[in-house]
Design a protein around this motif. Structure first.
Motif, PDB file in Angstrom:
ATOM      1  N   TRP A 228      59.705 109.945 -71.695  1.00 27.07           N
ATOM      2  CA  TRP A 228      58.590 109.519 -70.847  1.00 27.07           C
ATOM      3  C   TRP A 228      59.148 108.887 -69.585  1.00 27.07           C
ATOM      4  O   TRP A 228      60.118 108.137 -69.642  1.00 27.07           O
ATOM      5  CB  TRP A 228      57.728 108.493 -71.574  1.00 27.07           C
ATOM      6  CG  TRP A 228      56.922 109.075 -72.665  1.00 27.07           C
ATOM      7  CD1 TRP A 228      55.613 109.468 -72.605  1.00 27.07           C
ATOM      8  CD2 TRP A 228      57.344 109.332 -74.015  1.00 27.07           C
ATOM      9  NE1 TRP A 228      55.221 109.955 -73.837  1.00 27.07           N
ATOM     10  CE2 TRP A 228      56.248 109.883 -74.694  1.00 27.07           C
ATOM     11  CE3 TRP A 228      58.554 109.158 -74.691  1.00 27.07           C
ATOM     12  CZ2 TRP A 228      56.329 110.256 -76.046  1.00 27.07           C
ATOM     13  CZ3 TRP A 228      58.636 109.527 -76.013  1.00 27.07           C
ATOM     14  CH2 TRP A 228      57.526 110.067 -76.679  1.00 27.07           C
ATOM     15  N   PHE A 229      58.539 109.162 -68.503  1.00 26.78           N
ATOM     16  CA  PHE A 229      58.998 108.538 -67.270  1.00 26.78           C
ATOM     17  C   PHE A 229      57.869 108.446 -66.262  1.00 26.78           C
ATOM     18  O   PHE A 229      56.921 109.232 -66.278  1.00 26.78           O
ATOM     19  CB  PHE A 229      60.187 109.293 -66.705  1.00 26.78           C
ATOM     20  CG  PHE A 229      59.814 110.634 -66.109  1.00 26.78           C
ATOM     21  CD1 PHE A 229      59.702 111.749 -66.909  1.00 26.78           C
ATOM     22  CD2 PHE A 229      59.581 110.750 -64.750  1.00 26.78           C
ATOM     23  CE1 PHE A 229      59.363 112.980 -66.364  1.00 26.78           C
ATOM     24  CE2 PHE A 229      59.251 111.973 -64.193  1.00 26.78           C
ATOM     25  CZ  PHE A 229      59.139 113.096 -65.007  1.00 26.78           C
TER      26      PHE A 229
ATOM     27  N   ARG B  40      56.999 107.211 -60.216  1.00 25.55           N
ATOM     28  CA  ARG B  40      56.994 106.195 -59.164  1.00 25.55           C
ATOM     29  C   ARG B  40      58.067 105.138 -59.395  1.00 25.55           C
ATOM     30  O   ARG B  40      58.624 104.593 -58.456  1.00 25.55           O
ATOM     31  CB  ARG B  40      55.622 105.513 -59.103  1.00 25.55           C
ATOM     32  CG  ARG B  40      54.532 106.490 -58.691  1.00 25.55           C
ATOM     33  CD  ARG B  40      53.161 105.888 -58.852  1.00 25.55           C
ATOM     34  NE  ARG B  40      52.934 104.791 -57.894  1.00 25.55           N
ATOM     35  CZ  ARG B  40      51.798 104.127 -57.810  1.00 25.55           C
ATOM     36  NH1 ARG B  40      50.794 104.417 -58.619  1.00 25.55           N
ATOM     37  NH2 ARG B  40      51.638 103.181 -56.930  1.00 25.55           N
ATOM     38  N   CYS B  41      58.341 104.821 -60.654  1.00 19.85           N
ATOM     39  CA  CYS B  41      59.306 103.779 -60.965  1.00 19.85           C
ATOM     40  C   CYS B  41      60.679 104.349 -61.280  1.00 19.85           C
ATOM     41  O   CYS B  41      61.688 103.658 -61.158  1.00 19.85           O
ATOM     42  CB  CYS B  41      58.840 102.946 -62.160  1.00 19.85           C
ATOM     43  SG  CYS B  41      57.286 102.099 -61.849  1.00 19.85           S
ATOM     44  N   GLN B  42      60.693 105.606 -61.711  1.00 19.95           N
ATOM     45  CA  GLN B  42      61.961 106.199 -62.099  1.00 19.95           C
ATOM     46  C   GLN B  42      62.107 107.570 -61.453  1.00 19.95           C
ATOM     47  O   GLN B  42      61.118 108.263 -61.252  1.00 19.95           O
ATOM     48  CB  GLN B  42      62.035 106.364 -63.624  1.00 19.95           C
ATOM     49  CG  GLN B  42      61.834 105.053 -64.354  1.00 19.95           C
ATOM     50  CD  GLN B  42      61.767 105.287 -65.862  1.00 19.95           C
ATOM     51  OE1 GLN B  42      61.336 106.339 -66.306  1.00 19.95           O
ATOM     52  NE2 GLN B  42      62.197 104.311 -66.630  1.00 19.95           N
ATOM     53  N   PRO B  43      63.314 107.937 -61.136  1.00 17.12           N
ATOM     54  CA  PRO B  43      63.575 109.250 -60.562  1.00 17.12           C
ATOM     55  C   PRO B  43      63.152 110.365 -61.499  1.00 17.12           C
ATOM     56  O   PRO B  43      62.783 111.439 -61.067  1.00 17.12           O
ATOM     57  CB  PRO B  43      65.099 109.269 -60.370  1.00 17.12           C
ATOM     58  CG  PRO B  43      65.501 107.837 -60.383  1.00 17.12           C
ATOM     59  CD  PRO B  43      64.527 107.138 -61.297  1.00 17.12           C
ATOM     60  N   GLY B  44      63.216 110.090 -62.803  1.00 23.26           N
ATOM     61  CA  GLY B  44      62.847 111.105 -63.772  1.00 23.26           C
ATOM     62  C   GLY B  44      64.029 111.947 -64.203  1.00 23.26           C
ATOM     63  O   GLY B  44      65.030 112.034 -63.504  1.00 23.26           O
TER      64      GLY B  44
ATOM     65  N   VAL C 282      51.984 108.443 -66.193  1.00 22.52           N
ATOM     66  CA  VAL C 282      53.257 108.693 -66.844  1.00 22.52           C
ATOM     67  C   VAL C 282      53.399 110.167 -67.178  1.00 22.52           C
ATOM     68  O   VAL C 282      52.441 110.811 -67.600  1.00 22.52           O
ATOM     69  CB  VAL C 282      53.371 107.857 -68.137  1.00 22.52           C
ATOM     70  CG1 VAL C 282      54.646 108.190 -68.882  1.00 22.52           C
ATOM     71  CG2 VAL C 282      53.316 106.373 -67.800  1.00 22.52           C
ATOM     72  N   ARG C 283      54.582 110.668 -67.008  1.00 19.18           N
ATOM     73  CA  ARG C 283      54.820 112.070 -67.315  1.00 19.18           C
ATOM     74  C   ARG C 283      55.857 112.197 -68.415  1.00 19.18           C
ATOM     75  O   ARG C 283      56.613 111.263 -68.682  1.00 19.18           O
ATOM     76  CB  ARG C 283      55.317 112.797 -66.061  1.00 19.18           C
ATOM     77  CG  ARG C 283      54.321 112.703 -64.928  1.00 19.18           C
ATOM     78  CD  ARG C 283      54.812 113.433 -63.727  1.00 19.18           C
ATOM     79  NE  ARG C 283      54.859 114.873 -63.988  1.00 19.18           N
ATOM     80  CZ  ARG C 283      55.189 115.771 -63.066  1.00 19.18           C
ATOM     81  NH1 ARG C 283      55.522 115.381 -61.865  1.00 19.18           N
ATOM     82  NH2 ARG C 283      55.195 117.046 -63.349  1.00 19.18           N
TER      83      ARG C 283
END
Ligand code: ZN
Length: 59
Positions: free
Chosen positions: A46-47, A50-54, A31-32
């Motif tokens: 937090w995003f 891999r699951c979210q574009p960010g 997580v970044r």
């Protein structure tokens, strides 16, 4: 306008909310975090890349 992916969708944020240490709940990936907002309105988002574009590029 700036991208605010997930900023107003708690259901999506919770996937990785404060999980920088544990990893993404969904895929277990790293997580970044990214700072969003300005000054006193700034907050950390937090995003999972891999699951979210960010919210955007950078840390
Ligand atoms: Zn993920």
């Amino acid at each position: 306008r700036r991208s605010t992916t997930g900023a107003h969708t708690p259901g999506r944020r919770t996937w990785v909310h404060e999980r920088t240490r544990s990893g993404c709940l969904r895929c277990g990936g790293r997580v970044r975090t990214a700072a969003q907002g300005e000054g006193t309105h700034a907050r950390t988002t937090w995003f999972c890349p891999r699951c979210q574009p960010g919210p955007g590029p950078g840390e």
